[in-house]
Design a protein around this motif. Structure first.
Motif, PDB file in Angstrom:
ATOM      1  N   ASN A   1      51.410  39.685  34.263  1.00  0.00           N
ATOM      2  CA  ASN A   1      50.234  40.230  33.569  1.00  0.00           C
ATOM      3  C   ASN A   1      48.981  39.494  34.061  1.00  0.00           C
ATOM      4  O   ASN A   1      48.785  38.307  33.809  1.00  0.00           O
ATOM      5  N   LYS A   2      48.139  40.246  34.773  1.00  0.00           N
ATOM      6  CA  LYS A   2      46.976  39.634  35.421  1.00  0.00           C
ATOM      7  C   LYS A   2      45.979  39.030  34.428  1.00  0.00           C
ATOM      8  O   LYS A   2      45.438  37.944  34.650  1.00  0.00           O
ATOM      9  N   THR A   3      45.763  39.745  33.338  1.00  0.00           N
ATOM     10  CA  THR A   3      44.805  39.241  32.331  1.00  0.00           C
ATOM     11  C   THR A   3      45.278  37.894  31.792  1.00  0.00           C
ATOM     12  O   THR A   3      44.494  36.948  31.676  1.00  0.00           O
TER      13      THR A   3
ATOM     14  N   GLU B   1      40.383  44.704  23.335  1.00  0.00           N
ATOM     15  CA  GLU B   1      41.230  44.291  22.208  1.00  0.00           C
ATOM     16  C   GLU B   1      42.477  43.575  22.694  1.00  0.00           C
ATOM     17  O   GLU B   1      42.967  42.665  22.051  1.00  0.00           O
ATOM     18  N   PHE B   2      42.958  44.004  23.851  1.00  0.00           N
ATOM     19  CA  PHE B   2      44.126  43.352  24.409  1.00  0.00           C
ATOM     20  C   PHE B   2      43.809  41.895  24.732  1.00  0.00           C
ATOM     21  O   PHE B   2      44.534  40.981  24.373  1.00  0.00           O
ATOM     22  N   ASP B   3      42.661  41.667  25.360  1.00  0.00           N
ATOM     23  CA  ASP B   3      42.231  40.294  25.670  1.00  0.00           C
ATOM     24  C   ASP B   3      42.148  39.466  24.402  1.00  0.00           C
ATOM     25  O   ASP B   3      42.629  38.348  24.338  1.00  0.00           O
TER      26      ASP B   3
ATOM     27  N   LEU C   1      52.802  31.992  30.024  1.00  0.00           N
ATOM     28  CA  LEU C   1      52.904  32.619  31.358  1.00  0.00           C
ATOM     29  C   LEU C   1      54.279  33.238  31.575  1.00  0.00           C
ATOM     30  O   LEU C   1      54.403  34.284  32.215  1.00  0.00           O
ATOM     31  N   LYS C   2      55.290  32.622  31.020  1.00  0.00           N
ATOM     32  CA  LYS C   2      56.648  33.144  31.144  1.00  0.00           C
ATOM     33  C   LYS C   2      56.741  34.480  30.391  1.00  0.00           C
ATOM     34  O   LYS C   2      57.254  35.467  30.901  1.00  0.00           O
ATOM     35  N   LYS C   3      56.196  34.471  29.187  1.00  0.00           N
ATOM     36  CA  LYS C   3      56.246  35.678  28.359  1.00  0.00           C
ATOM     37  C   LYS C   3      55.471  36.824  29.006  1.00  0.00           C
ATOM     38  O   LYS C   3      55.897  37.974  28.955  1.00  0.00           O
TER      39      LYS C   3
END
Ligand code: SAH
Length: 258
Positions: A223-225, A10-12, A217-219
């Motif tokens: 975070n690897k995902t 769900e995160f993805d 990407l900044k936000k």
């Protein structure tokens, strides 16, 4: 364990959704191309019923609505996209004719022979071109049209790097004559096919993503995902620039004749 899996999944899903909510379109296309495809569709009236399947935030739906009469229902699996879709329709004062609903293209809420036109830009791949054409046909009236854009090969052969990429991403990608034959087999007469010009990928799809990627990407720094997701998007864009002579999106417009 299944809960853990679900939460990661769900995160993805939310990440991808957030990313694509911030750009003009969720797939290659342009207002000019939407209008060109529409020019092959006849017989629309104020009573016509139109469905835009996999409508996303509705970029193309609003173009359609401003140039075609009738009621338009946009359907997408992602509620965030549908919220934005309905917001966009409201801003353009189209809310009486254009409605977005959450739903899945493999379980559409229409009656048999209810629709005069089925529209779907860069989305039918989610259930597959042939399956979509076959399953959606029953919702069209006789004489109704279908207009879908779909990834297609331009040549019989191509370099292995791009061949392998697509075989993994969407094995149903095929040449234009093969797609037209599939359309005919599914019970439509092919009215027109045309290749989407390059600016549908560059100016309208990949270029707006460059800024969105940096902000994203900044936000989600660290975070690897998120990083892997953006790397994947950038790789896909790079392959397009490298191999655009070999593949692209093609609009297929067909008519249900009986
Ligand atoms: N038509 C839009 C969006 C294309 S991207 C445009 O051209 O900009 C593909 C869209 O299909 C996404 O919005 C995605 O959420 C949607 N989608 C994916 N699976 C779906 C399903 N099973 N049912 C309905 N929509 C789906």
């Amino acid at each position: 364990m299944s809960n853990e899996y679900k939460s990661i999944h769900e995160f993805d899903f939310n990440l991808i959704c957030e990313y694509f909510s911030g750009v003009e379109r969720q797939g290659p296309g342009s207002p000019e191309v939407t209008l060109k495809a529409l020019s092959f569709v006849d017989n629309l009236t104020n009573e016509s019923r139109i469905a835009d399947i996999g409508c996303g935030t509705g970029g193309q739906t609003m173009v359609l609505a401003r140039h075609a009469p009738g009621q338009i229902t946009g359907i997408d699996l992602f509620p965030t996209f549908i919220d934005l879709f309905n917001l966009n329709a409201g801003k353009l004062n189209l809310q009486d004719r254009v409605k977005g609903i959450v739903g899945s293209m493999d379980n559409l809420p229409f009656q048999n022979e209810e629709l005069d036109l089925i529209w779907s830009e860069g989305a039918i791949y989610n259930i597959g071109f042939e399956r979509g054409l076959n399953e959606w046909r029953k919702f069209l009236k006789t004489g109704g049209c279908i207009a879908v854009s779909e990834a297609s090969w331009f040549t019989e052969e191509r370099p292995s790097e791009i061949d392998e990429f697509w075989k993994d991403a969407y094995p149903e990608i095929d040449t234009i004559p093969n797609k037209v034959a599939q359309m005919q087999k599914a019970g439509y007469i092919s009215v027109a096919t045309f290749i989407l010009p390059e600016n549908c990928w560059t100016e309208h799809f990949y270029t707006p993503q460059i800024m969105a990627q940096e902000a994203f990407l900044k936000k989600y720094e660290g975070n690897k995902t998120a990083e892997e997701f953006i790397a994947g998007e950038r790789h896909e864009a790079l392959l397009y620039y490298r191999y655009k002579e070999y593949y692209g999106y093609v609009f297929y417009i067909g008519k249900k004749i009986k």
